[in-house]
Design a protein around this motif. Structure first.
Motif, PDB file in Angstrom:
ATOM      1  N   TYR A 109       0.829  -1.208   0.000  1.00  0.00           N
ATOM      2  CA  TYR A 109       0.000   0.000   0.000  1.00  0.00           C
ATOM      3  C   TYR A 109       0.862   1.255   0.000  1.00  0.00           C
ATOM      4  N   LYS A 110       1.890   1.270   0.833  1.00  0.00           N
ATOM      5  CA  LYS A 110       2.756   2.456   0.918  1.00  0.00           C
ATOM      6  C   LYS A 110       3.549   2.670  -0.370  1.00  0.00           C
ATOM      7  N   ALA A 111       3.708   1.614  -1.163  1.00  0.00           N
ATOM      8  CA  ALA A 111       4.393   1.740  -2.456  1.00  0.00           C
ATOM      9  C   ALA A 111       3.428   2.215  -3.548  1.00  0.00           C
ATOM     10  N   GLY A 112       2.171   2.488  -3.186  1.00  0.00           N
ATOM     11  CA  GLY A 112       1.223   3.049  -4.133  1.00  0.00           C
ATOM     12  C   GLY A 112       0.237   2.066  -4.735  1.00  0.00           C
ATOM     13  N   HIS A 113       0.191   0.853  -4.221  1.00  0.00           N
ATOM     14  CA  HIS A 113      -0.712  -0.156  -4.770  1.00  0.00           C
ATOM     15  C   HIS A 113      -2.004  -0.211  -3.960  1.00  0.00           C
ATOM     16  N   ARG A 114      -3.072  -0.542  -4.636  1.00  0.00           N
ATOM     17  CA  ARG A 114      -4.375  -0.673  -3.992  1.00  0.00           C
ATOM     18  C   ARG A 114      -4.534  -2.118  -3.532  1.00  0.00           C
ATOM     19  N   ILE A 115      -5.149  -2.303  -2.366  1.00  0.00           N
ATOM     20  CA  ILE A 115      -5.340  -3.635  -1.795  1.00  0.00           C
ATOM     21  C   ILE A 115      -6.837  -3.910  -1.634  1.00  0.00           C
ATOM     22  N   ALA A 116      -7.265  -5.064  -2.127  1.00  0.00           N
ATOM     23  CA  ALA A 116      -8.630  -5.540  -1.910  1.00  0.00           C
ATOM     24  C   ALA A 116      -8.560  -7.019  -1.542  1.00  0.00           C
ATOM     25  N   THR A 168      -7.652  -4.880  10.146  1.00  0.00           N
ATOM     26  CA  THR A 168      -7.497  -3.450   9.891  1.00  0.00           C
ATOM     27  C   THR A 168      -6.715  -2.771  11.010  1.00  0.00           C
ATOM     28  N   GLN A 169      -7.003  -3.143  12.249  1.00  0.00           N
ATOM     29  CA  GLN A 169      -6.308  -2.536  13.389  1.00  0.00           C
ATOM     30  C   GLN A 169      -4.830  -2.907  13.426  1.00  0.00           C
ATOM     31  N   LEU A 170      -4.477  -4.059  12.874  1.00  0.00           N
ATOM     32  CA  LEU A 170      -3.066  -4.431  12.779  1.00  0.00           C
ATOM     33  C   LEU A 170      -2.387  -3.718  11.611  1.00  0.00           C
ATOM     34  N   LEU A 171      -3.130  -3.481  10.542  1.00  0.00           N
ATOM     35  CA  LEU A 171      -2.572  -2.918   9.311  1.00  0.00           C
ATOM     36  C   LEU A 171      -2.402  -1.405   9.356  1.00  0.00           C
ATOM     37  N   GLU A 172      -3.388  -0.697   9.847  1.00  0.00           N
ATOM     38  CA  GLU A 172      -3.366   0.766   9.768  1.00  0.00           C
ATOM     39  C   GLU A 172      -2.194   1.418  10.495  1.00  0.00           C
ATOM     40  N   PRO A 173      -1.787   0.949  11.685  1.00  0.00           N
ATOM     41  CA  PRO A 173      -0.630   1.580  12.327  1.00  0.00           C
ATOM     42  C   PRO A 173       0.671   1.437  11.526  1.00  0.00           C
ATOM     43  N   LEU A 174       0.694   0.471  10.601  1.00  0.00           N
ATOM     44  CA  LEU A 174       1.874   0.266   9.756  1.00  0.00           C
ATOM     45  C   LEU A 174       1.787   1.081   8.463  1.00  0.00           C
ATOM     46  N   GLY A 175       0.706   1.846   8.316  1.00  0.00           N
ATOM     47  CA  GLY A 175       0.548   2.690   7.143  1.00  0.00           C
ATOM     48  C   GLY A 175      -0.168   2.025   5.993  1.00  0.00           C
ATOM     49  N   GLY A 176      -0.833   0.905   6.244  1.00  0.00           N
ATOM     50  CA  GLY A 176      -1.535   0.186   5.186  1.00  0.00           C
ATOM     51  C   GLY A 176      -3.027   0.416   5.228  1.00  0.00           C
ATOM     52  N   ARG A 177      -3.677   0.051   4.137  1.00  0.00           N
ATOM     53  CA  ARG A 177      -5.127   0.217   4.052  1.00  0.00           C
ATOM     54  C   ARG A 177      -5.690  -0.798   3.069  1.00  0.00           C
ATOM     55  N   ILE A 178      -6.826  -1.368   3.427  1.00  0.00           N
ATOM     56  CA  ILE A 178      -7.579  -2.254   2.531  1.00  0.00           C
ATOM     57  C   ILE A 178      -8.722  -1.413   1.978  1.00  0.00           C
ATOM     58  N   GLU A 179      -8.816  -1.334   0.660  1.00  0.00           N
ATOM     59  CA  GLU A 179      -9.845  -0.488   0.065  1.00  0.00           C
ATOM     60  C   GLU A 179     -11.210  -1.150   0.049  1.00  0.00           C
ATOM     61  N   PHE A 180     -11.239  -2.490  -0.047  1.00  0.00           N
ATOM     62  CA  PHE A 180     -12.537  -3.158  -0.080  1.00  0.00           C
ATOM     63  C   PHE A 180     -12.347  -4.632   0.240  1.00  0.00           C
ATOM     64  N   ILE A 181     -13.287  -5.178   1.012  1.00  0.00           N
ATOM     65  CA  ILE A 181     -13.317  -6.610   1.292  1.00  0.00           C
ATOM     66  C   ILE A 181     -14.627  -7.162   0.738  1.00  0.00           C
ATOM     67  N   ALA A 182     -14.509  -8.072  -0.215  1.00  0.00           N
ATOM     68  CA  ALA A 182     -15.673  -8.757  -0.773  1.00  0.00           C
ATOM     69  C   ALA A 182     -15.667 -10.180  -0.227  1.00  0.00           C
ATOM     70  N   TYR A 183     -16.814 -10.621   0.301  1.00  0.00           N
ATOM     71  CA  TYR A 183     -16.871 -11.986   0.815  1.00  0.00           C
ATOM     72  C   TYR A 183     -18.147 -12.676   0.350  1.00  0.00           C
ATOM     73  N   CYS A 184     -18.015 -13.975   0.166  1.00  0.00           N
ATOM     74  CA  CYS A 184     -19.150 -14.812  -0.205  1.00  0.00           C
ATOM     75  C   CYS A 184     -19.612 -15.556   1.048  1.00  0.00           C
ATOM     76  N   PRO A 185     -20.836 -15.291   1.525  1.00  0.00           N
ATOM     77  CA  PRO A 185     -21.341 -15.958   2.721  1.00  0.00           C
ATOM     78  C   PRO A 185     -22.078 -17.256   2.425  1.00  0.00           C
ATOM     79  N   HIS A 186     -22.126 -17.641   1.165  1.00  0.00           N
ATOM     80  CA  HIS A 186     -22.996 -18.744   0.738  1.00  0.00           C
ATOM     81  C   HIS A 186     -22.365 -20.119   0.911  1.00  0.00           C
TER      82      HIS A 186
END
Length: 189
Positions: free
Chosen positions: A39-46, A72-90
């Protein structure tokens, strides 16, 4: 660049059993840091993850949300971010269009991020169904050997995915090292 990650076996420990509580959700060493570096290198994470444990009543969407909040709580202090989480509950027998290897989760990511296509994105997974979903949406498939990855690698040697060159790394951190160093995705089946 968009990097789509499977969850169980790529980001967190997975031994084939359902992860049914927030406490049971444990990151693979180095995976959270790898996500932050990408993420910090400019890439989007999903994230695209099958979660049939919901349909099987092993856990509810509140527990799943708690697992994702922990991540998310583990990732954000390191400067990372997840833009979207898609999950299948089926359940696998429900006939939905989102359960990988079908591409509904990837299409949800594409639409949420307002992209025209996923061509050029990278799909990182530990199972054939992750890789097949990525290939079907023109993503570059990357296999990690964590989770189910070693078994998947073995099976790909005898039954490769048609028209796909799958890059293989020991874990998400090793993929990140190679990708960010510019050495590309050369290890492959």
């Amino acid at each position: 660049m968009l990097i789509i990650l499977d969850r169980d076996g790529v980001i967190n420990e997975y031994d084939g059993n359902y992860i049914c509580s927030v406490d049971d959700w444990q990151p693979i060493p180095g995976s959270i840091e790898a996500m932050a570096r990408l993420y910090k290198a400019g890439h989007r994470i999903a994230i695209a993850t099958n979660q049939s444990g919901i349909a099987r009543d092993f856990y509810g969407t509140d527990i799943l949300a708690g697992m994702h909040e922990k991540m998310t709580q583990l990732l954000e202090p390191l400067g990372g971010r997840i833009e979207f989480i898609a999950y299948c509950p089926h359940h696998p027998d429900d006939g939905c269009g989102c359960r990988k290897p079908l591409t509904g989760l990837l299409k949800q990511i594409r639409d949420h991020l307002q992209l025209n296509t996923l061509k050029g994105a990278i799909m990182v997974g530990d199972s054939r169904k992750d890789l097949e979903a990525g290939v079907a949406e023109d993503c570059q498939p990357v296999l990690v050997r964590t989770g189910n990855g070693k078994d998947t690698e073995h099976h790909l040697k005898t039954r490769p995915i048609p028209s796909a060159k799958v890059a293989i790394y020991d874990h998400l951190s090793a993929f990140t090292d190679a990708f960010l160093s510019g050495s590309g995705l050369e290890k492959s089946i």
